[in-house]
Design a protein around this motif. Structure first.
Motif, PDB file in Angstrom:
ATOM      1  N   ALA A   1      44.103  46.290  57.082  1.00 37.87           N
ATOM      2  CA  ALA A   1      44.348  45.155  56.284  1.00 37.87           C
ATOM      3  C   ALA A   1      45.949  45.090  56.034  1.00 37.87           C
ATOM      4  O   ALA A   1      46.603  46.041  55.980  1.00 37.87           O
ATOM      5  N   PHE A   2      46.347  43.874  56.172  1.00 39.28           N
ATOM      6  CA  PHE A   2      47.948  43.505  55.766  1.00 39.28           C
ATOM      7  C   PHE A   2      48.220  44.001  54.498  1.00 39.28           C
ATOM      8  O   PHE A   2      47.368  44.010  53.499  1.00 39.28           O
TER       9      PHE A   2
ATOM     10  N   ASP B   1      47.724  44.665  48.448  1.00 44.95           N
ATOM     11  CA  ASP B   1      48.288  44.320  46.964  1.00 44.95           C
ATOM     12  C   ASP B   1      47.478  43.545  46.150  1.00 44.95           C
ATOM     13  O   ASP B   1      47.200  43.567  45.085  1.00 44.95           O
ATOM     14  N   ALA B   2      47.151  42.140  46.837  1.00 46.38           N
ATOM     15  CA  ALA B   2      46.124  41.266  46.034  1.00 46.38           C
ATOM     16  C   ALA B   2      44.930  41.908  45.494  1.00 46.38           C
ATOM     17  O   ALA B   2      44.533  41.656  44.545  1.00 46.38           O
TER      18      ALA B   2
ATOM     19  N   ARG C   1      45.592  44.025  42.632  1.00 41.88           N
ATOM     20  CA  ARG C   1      46.070  43.260  41.295  1.00 41.88           C
ATOM     21  C   ARG C   1      44.891  42.225  40.892  1.00 41.88           C
ATOM     22  O   ARG C   1      44.791  41.954  39.638  1.00 41.88           O
ATOM     23  N   ALA C   2      43.924  42.238  41.578  1.00 43.33           N
ATOM     24  CA  ALA C   2      42.754  41.513  41.438  1.00 43.33           C
ATOM     25  C   ALA C   2      41.925  41.783  39.827  1.00 43.33           C
ATOM     26  O   ALA C   2      41.962  43.070  39.840  1.00 43.33           O
ATOM     27  N   GLU C   3      41.677  40.944  39.315  1.00 45.69           N
ATOM     28  CA  GLU C   3      40.795  41.341  38.047  1.00 45.69           C
ATOM     29  C   GLU C   3      39.578  40.596  37.952  1.00 45.69           C
ATOM     30  O   GLU C   3      39.581  39.422  38.408  1.00 45.69           O
ATOM     31  N   MET C   4      38.438  41.004  37.526  1.00 45.05           N
ATOM     32  CA  MET C   4      37.159  40.451  37.518  1.00 45.05           C
ATOM     33  C   MET C   4      37.233  39.506  36.052  1.00 45.05           C
ATOM     34  O   MET C   4      37.597  39.871  35.194  1.00 45.05           O
ATOM     35  N   ASP C   5      36.459  38.419  36.231  1.00 46.69           N
ATOM     36  CA  ASP C   5      36.240  37.282  35.257  1.00 46.69           C
ATOM     37  C   ASP C   5      35.551  38.120  34.166  1.00 46.69           C
ATOM     38  O   ASP C   5      34.533  38.844  34.293  1.00 46.69           O
ATOM     39  N   PRO C   6      35.976  38.050  32.940  1.00 48.53           N
ATOM     40  CA  PRO C   6      35.270  38.536  31.885  1.00 48.53           C
ATOM     41  C   PRO C   6      33.802  38.082  31.682  1.00 48.53           C
ATOM     42  O   PRO C   6      33.049  39.078  31.059  1.00 48.53           O
TER      43      PRO C   6
END
Length: 83
Positions: free
Chosen positions: A59-60, A65-66, A69-74
């Motif tokens: 993967a690039f 990086d994305a 940094r991703a966060e799961m919806d509460p």
């Protein structure tokens, strides 16, 4: 996507064959989707796409990086218990 009933499909099969060269045609029976008619080229493309795999290591860096940094919806926090 074009949609038709099985009865209408039987009456106008040639018309729907031509339509399926441009886009898939969804055929329903008793209001439920039963079949999808599509061109052989579209079918071959779908089969090939299903076989494609992508390794995470390839993967690039911007994608990696994305993801980091991703966060799961509460709203889905109850899924944490599965971990």
């Amino acid at each position: 996507m074009t949609q038709t009933t099985a009865l209408e499909f039987q009456r106008k099969i040639g018309e729907f064959e031509h339509q399926a060269q441009r886009e898939p045609v969804e055929i329903t029976r008793h209001g439920r989707r039963e079949f999808v008619l599509m061109s052989a080229e579209h079918y071959d493309w779908l089969k090939a796409a299903a076989k494609r795999t992508h390794r995470t290591a390839d993967a690039f860096s911007i994608v990696i990086d994305a993801v980091e940094r991703a966060e799961m919806d509460p709203a889905h926090s109850d899924l944490d218990e599965l971990l």
